[in-house]
Design a protein around this motif. Structure first.
Motif, PDB file in Angstrom:
ATOM      1  N   HIS A 143     -11.784  -6.503   2.427  1.00 24.67           N
ATOM      2  CA  HIS A 143     -11.231  -6.043   3.799  1.00 24.67           C
ATOM      3  C   HIS A 143     -10.910  -4.708   4.032  1.00 24.67           C
ATOM      4  O   HIS A 143     -10.149  -4.401   4.956  1.00 24.67           O
ATOM      5  CB  HIS A 143      -9.944  -7.042   3.841  1.00 24.67           C
ATOM      6  CG  HIS A 143      -9.840  -8.532   3.718  1.00 24.67           C
ATOM      7  ND1 HIS A 143     -10.168  -9.157   5.147  1.00 24.67           N
ATOM      8  CD2 HIS A 143      -9.896  -9.298   3.041  1.00 24.67           C
ATOM      9  CE1 HIS A 143     -10.236 -10.376   4.693  1.00 24.67           C
ATOM     10  NE2 HIS A 143      -9.955 -10.508   3.485  1.00 24.67           N
ATOM     11  N   TYR A 199       0.831  -1.283  -0.090  1.00 18.05           N
ATOM     12  CA  TYR A 199       0.147  -0.083   0.060  1.00 18.05           C
ATOM     13  C   TYR A 199       1.084   1.318   0.200  1.00 18.05           C
ATOM     14  O   TYR A 199       0.507   2.442  -0.651  1.00 18.05           O
ATOM     15  CB  TYR A 199      -0.897   0.133   1.456  1.00 18.05           C
ATOM     16  CG  TYR A 199      -1.554  -1.020   1.681  1.00 18.05           C
ATOM     17  CD1 TYR A 199      -2.674  -1.668   0.942  1.00 18.05           C
ATOM     18  CD2 TYR A 199      -1.224  -2.032   2.898  1.00 18.05           C
ATOM     19  CE1 TYR A 199      -3.229  -2.909   1.275  1.00 18.05           C
ATOM     20  CE2 TYR A 199      -2.061  -3.091   3.062  1.00 18.05           C
ATOM     21  CZ  TYR A 199      -2.838  -3.637   2.248  1.00 18.05           C
ATOM     22  OH  TYR A 199      -3.511  -4.844   2.783  1.00 18.05           O
ATOM     23  N   CYS A 250     -11.007  -0.880   5.212  1.00 25.18           N
ATOM     24  CA  CYS A 250     -10.803  -0.800   6.775  1.00 25.18           C
ATOM     25  C   CYS A 250     -12.455  -0.327   7.309  1.00 25.18           C
ATOM     26  O   CYS A 250     -13.008   0.586   6.879  1.00 25.18           O
ATOM     27  CB  CYS A 250      -9.774   0.488   6.947  1.00 25.18           C
ATOM     28  SG  CYS A 250      -9.773   0.810   8.800  1.00 25.18           S
TER      29      CYS A 250
HETATM   30  C1  HEM Z   1      -5.525   5.834  10.180  1.00 28.14           C
HETATM   31  C2  HEM Z   1      -6.310   4.873  10.707  1.00 28.14           C
HETATM   32  C3  HEM Z   1      -6.109   3.254  10.146  1.00 28.14           C
HETATM   33  C4  HEM Z   1      -5.453   2.968   8.892  1.00 28.14           C
HETATM   34  C5  HEM Z   1      -4.440   3.563   8.064  1.00 28.14           C
HETATM   35  C6  HEM Z   1      -5.965   1.505   8.608  1.00 28.14           C
HETATM   36  C7  HEM Z   1      -5.649   0.840   7.730  1.00 28.14           C
HETATM   37  C8  HEM Z   1      -6.243  -0.450   7.556  1.00 28.14           C
HETATM   38  C9  HEM Z   1      -5.973  -1.591   6.361  1.00 28.14           C
HETATM   39  C10 HEM Z   1      -4.969  -0.955   5.314  1.00 28.14           C
HETATM   40  C11 HEM Z   1      -6.902  -2.277   6.411  1.00 28.14           C
HETATM   41  C12 HEM Z   1      -7.039  -3.391   5.203  1.00 28.14           C
HETATM   42  C13 HEM Z   1      -6.521  -4.890   5.605  1.00 28.14           C
HETATM   43  C14 HEM Z   1      -6.128  -5.695   4.266  1.00 28.14           C
HETATM   44  O1  HEM Z   1      -6.094  -5.304   3.502  1.00 28.14           O
HETATM   45  O2  HEM Z   1      -6.037  -6.812   4.462  1.00 28.14           O
HETATM   46  C15 HEM Z   1      -7.704  -2.393   7.515  1.00 28.14           C
HETATM   47  C16 HEM Z   1      -8.422  -3.119   8.120  1.00 28.14           C
HETATM   48  C17 HEM Z   1      -9.051  -3.248   9.377  1.00 28.14           C
HETATM   49  N1  HEM Z   1      -8.933  -2.338  10.026  1.00 28.14           N
HETATM   50 FE1  HEM Z   1      -8.249  -0.452   9.883  1.00 28.14          FE
HETATM   51  N2  HEM Z   1      -7.132   1.227   9.825  1.00 28.14           N
HETATM   52  C18 HEM Z   1      -7.072   2.295  10.576  1.00 28.14           C
HETATM   53  C19 HEM Z   1      -8.104   2.489  11.755  1.00 28.14           C
HETATM   54  C20 HEM Z   1      -8.871   1.605  12.223  1.00 28.14           C
HETATM   55  C21 HEM Z   1      -9.528   1.515  13.324  1.00 28.14           C
HETATM   56  C22 HEM Z   1      -9.983   3.027  14.185  1.00 28.14           C
HETATM   57  C23 HEM Z   1     -10.391   0.369  13.524  1.00 28.14           C
HETATM   58  C24 HEM Z   1     -11.240  -0.128  14.663  1.00 28.14           C
HETATM   59  C25 HEM Z   1     -11.501   0.718  15.575  1.00 28.14           C
HETATM   60  C26 HEM Z   1      -9.769  -0.337  12.596  1.00 28.14           C
HETATM   61  C27 HEM Z   1      -9.969  -1.729  12.271  1.00 28.14           C
HETATM   62  C28 HEM Z   1      -9.713  -2.523  11.283  1.00 28.14           C
HETATM   63  C29 HEM Z   1     -10.181  -3.776  11.088  1.00 28.14           C
HETATM   64  C30 HEM Z   1     -11.094  -4.761  12.043  1.00 28.14           C
HETATM   65  C31 HEM Z   1      -9.730  -4.448   9.855  1.00 28.14           C
HETATM   66  C32 HEM Z   1      -9.807  -5.905   9.251  1.00 28.14           C
HETATM   67  C33 HEM Z   1     -11.287  -5.917   8.362  1.00 28.14           C
HETATM   68  C34 HEM Z   1     -11.115  -6.929   7.466  1.00 28.14           C
HETATM   69  O3  HEM Z   1     -10.429  -8.073   7.278  1.00 28.14           O
HETATM   70  O4  HEM Z   1     -12.313  -7.168   6.945  1.00 28.14           O
HETATM   71  N3  HEM Z   1      -9.137   0.264  11.535  1.00 28.14           N
HETATM   72  N4  HEM Z   1      -7.072  -1.262   8.096  1.00 28.14           N
END
Ligand code: HEM
Length: 397
Positions: free
Chosen positions: A346, A313, A348
């Motif tokens: 997936h 990414y 976020c």
């Molecule tokens: C600037 C803040 C954040 C960034 C840059 C970020 C980035 C990401 C990215 C790139 C993914 C994708 C993973 C993949 O492709 O396999 C992801 C998934 C995820 N994020 Fe975030 N995230 C942020 C904040 C948060 C917050 C605040 C939460 C929850 C309170 C969260 C919970 C999750 C969860 C549970 C997944 C997995 C979703 C799935 O596999 O279906 N993230 N995040």
């Protein structure tokens, strides 16, 4: 008769992308890797890699070819340990696990805490402006994730709150390719799991929290006990350090570019775009991997079935093929297509919550601080997955 075109092999490189220097400043290496071809082979780690925007995006969307079901880490132990995590499954099971996050994090639900977030951000920034000098990580970026998001997740209000951030960064390091940095962080993974099993138990989670939604789904039999535990681990790892890294990274860029800070101060409507631009350039989660479910050809280059493929990414977000002058921090660029939050199944689920926190913090700062500048050298530790700052001395007036 024309002969069938045979795909070419991916260009190979011995570049050590996970060496300390490269982790601290990966961007020149990403540029070389993007120029090598649409697909490359990283010999040192026996990984294929996609580094250009178009190819990373296409792979993220095509989960049937680029599967998460064998884990998204770069070593087998981490992948085995995370087998029941939402991050490590494909639809249809992923949709069931994902529902517990969507039920909690949907914009209409998280907007209910918008008032609390704005109030705390205002009080915090009032205090920091009075102090004049502060640490942009501990004093600015960490506060809302630790005080508001940990409450939302439901973690008990005890001394472990500070540990969770450290364990989560260790867990991201543990996802890297096998080696000293990866192995040495196993105790962090163990400590986090131990905390989730013995301290953040369903009966001790704060009432009405995201964590309770997770365990209620387990009680109804919709997800297993281990899937619930891994959902709590996903909250601890994905929901806190990511936001801290994005906010601190954006603050650093604003402090380095007084003209961009001036633009935001004069027009606070630029705050959301400035945060997206910070997430694009700094990309808190730099890369995860997938495994191919069949032979694939990308722009004439072959990837065999069963290959582990790194999706960067961080490199995609700096691809000159998608973003003109990609290394320039431009608060007016508004890169809504950034891959910093992922894309596809997936993508976020915490994006709205993280953005609300960032907008409240930078909005409050833009209202109250005229100048913003570095007050010392920032400190950064290498991490296999995250790009984050440990300390960011800044001065405001
Ligand atoms: C600037 C803040 C954040 C960034 C840059 C970020 C980035 C990401 C990215 C790139 C993914 C994708 C993973 C993949 O492709 O396999 C992801 C998934 C995820 N994020 Fe975030 N995230 C942020 C904040 C948060 C917050 C605040 C939460 C929850 C309170 C969260 C919970 C999750 C969860 C549970 C997944 C997995 C979703 C799935 O596999 O279906 N993230 N995040």
């Amino acid at each position: 008769m024309t002969a069938a075109r045979t795909p070419t092999a991916a260009p190979r490189t011995d570049l050590e992308l996970f060496a300390t220097d490269a982790l601290l400043d990966p961007f020149p290496h990403y540029a070389r890797l993007r120029d090598l071809g649409p697909v490359v082979h990283l010999d040192e780690y026996d990984l294929y890699g996609l580094f250009r925007y178009e190819q990373v995006r296409a792979a993220l969307v095509d989960w049937e070819t680029f599967s998460s079901a064998q884990g998204i880490a770069m070593n087998p132990t981490a992948n085995e340990l995370s087998a029941d995590s939402v991050l490590s499954v494909d639809p249809p099971r992923q949709r069931t696990l994902r529902k517990v996050f969507d039920d909690a994090l949907r914009p209409k639900y998280v907007r209910k805490v918008a008032g609390d977030i704005e109030r705390l951000a205002g009080e915090l920034v009032d205090d920091l402006v009075r102090r004049g000098e502060f640490d942009g990580v501990a004093d600015f970026a960490c506060k809302l994730p630790v005080e508001i998001v940990m409450d939302l997740i439901g973690f008990p209000r005890d001394e472990h709150r500070a540990d969770i951030l450290r364990w989560a960064l260790g867990a991201f390091n543990f996802m890297g390719p096998p080696g000293e940095r990866q192995e040495s962080t196993f105790p962090d993974v163990q400590a986090l799991m131990q905390y989730l099993v013995t301290e953040a138990t369903p009966d001790r989670l704060l009432p009405g929290s995201f964590g309770q939604i997770v365990w209620e789904a387990a009680d109804r039999g919709e997800i297993t006990g281990n899937e619930a535990l891994m959902a709590m681990s996903a909250y601890a790892c994905a929901g806190l350090d990511t936001t801290i890294a994005g906010v601190a990274g954006t603050l650093w860029l604003l402090a380095l570019h007084p003209d961009q800070w001036r633009a935001v101060r004069q027009d606070p409507q630029l705050v959301p775009g400035a945060f997206l631009e910070g997430v694009r350039l700094e990309t808190p989660l730099q890369a995860f991997s997938r495994v191919t479910t069949h032979d694939v050809e990308i722009d004439g280059v072959a990837i065999p079935r069963g290959a582990r493929v790194l999706l960067s990414y961080g490199s995609a977000n700096r691809d000159e093929r998608n973003y003109p002058d990609p290394d320039r921090f431009d608060v007016r660029r508004n890169p809504v297509d950034t891959l910093g939050f992922g894309v596809g199944v997936h993508t976020c689920p915490g994006r709205t919550l993280a953005s609300m926190e960032a907008h409240a913090l930078f909005g409050a700062l833009a209202e109250r601080a005229v100048t913003l500048e570095l007050a010392g050298e920032p400190v950064r530790s290498p991490n296999h997955v995250t790009r984050s700052l440990d300390r960011l001395p800044v001065r405001v007036s």
